[in-house]
Design an enzyme around this catalytic site. Sequence first.
Site, PDB file in Angstrom:
ATOM      1  N   HIS A 147      37.769 -48.023  65.007  1.00 42.99           N
ATOM      2  CA  HIS A 147      36.308 -48.102  65.103  1.00 42.99           C
ATOM      3  C   HIS A 147      35.811 -49.437  64.561  1.00 42.99           C
ATOM      4  CE1 HIS A 147      36.514 -43.498  64.733  1.00 42.99           C
ATOM      5  NE2 HIS A 147      36.113 -43.748  65.970  1.00 42.99           N
ATOM      6  N   LYS A 192      31.117 -30.302  69.258  1.00 42.70           N
ATOM      7  CA  LYS A 192      32.372 -30.877  68.789  1.00 42.70           C
ATOM      8  C   LYS A 192      32.544 -30.527  67.314  1.00 42.70           C
ATOM      9  CE  LYS A 192      34.885 -35.256  68.881  1.00 42.70           C
ATOM     10  NZ  LYS A 192      34.813 -36.671  69.252  1.00 42.70           N
ATOM     11  N   ARG A 208      40.689 -46.695  74.548  1.00 35.10           N
ATOM     12  CA  ARG A 208      42.071 -46.811  74.088  1.00 35.10           C
ATOM     13  C   ARG A 208      43.053 -46.728  75.239  1.00 35.10           C
ATOM     14  NH1 ARG A 208      40.919 -42.157  69.956  1.00 35.10           N
ATOM     15  NH2 ARG A 208      40.592 -41.323  72.005  1.00 35.10           N
ATOM     16  N   SER A 214      40.763 -40.558  65.470  1.00 31.43           N
ATOM     17  CA  SER A 214      40.393 -39.755  64.305  1.00 31.43           C
ATOM     18  C   SER A 214      41.170 -38.446  64.278  1.00 31.43           C
ATOM     19  CB  SER A 214      38.887 -39.478  64.311  1.00 31.43           C
ATOM     20  OG  SER A 214      38.166 -40.670  64.141  1.00 31.43           O
TER      21      SER A 214
END
Length: 168
Positions: free
Chosen positions: A21, A45, A95, A133
């Site tokens: 990040h 989420k 990514r 994460s």
Amino acid sequence: MNISNKIGIYPGTFDPITFGHLDIIKRACKLVDKLIIGVAENVNKHTNFDIRLRTSMAKNEVKGAGIDADIISFNGLLVKFAKEQNASVIIRGLRAVSDFDYEFQMSWVNYKLFPEIETIFLPASEDTQFISSSFVKEIARLGGDVSNFVSKSVQSELINLNRVENGE
């Protein structure tokens, strides 16, 4: 390259904030006049850290890295938050190809809801492209070393989280 007089939003749950990040944040700052890191409270989420702690961790990490950006938590539609902040650019990190599929669809929906907004995709750097994460939390939960992925202060929060979850 600087997009003249542009406010950009880099949104995410940052649960927790990682070196990946921070890499995107540093690079995004070069593209806009003002960057706002939007810490999302996403009811769909599950997050391990509450919104206050995620926002606090993001503020500490950004400040510690010497990055000039605002950190603001928000709830609801990203484009609504972008309008409220007078932003015209959403910045998203990618990514892998799987990220692109989702992010491309989301950028189209955001554009349909708010045509004045543009989405910029920044590919993750080679050193951070595999950091997520979710992986960091899983490694920490299993007692692994996450020092290559997050700062010492975030590591401490992960240790505290694991202690609470284990009833310690």
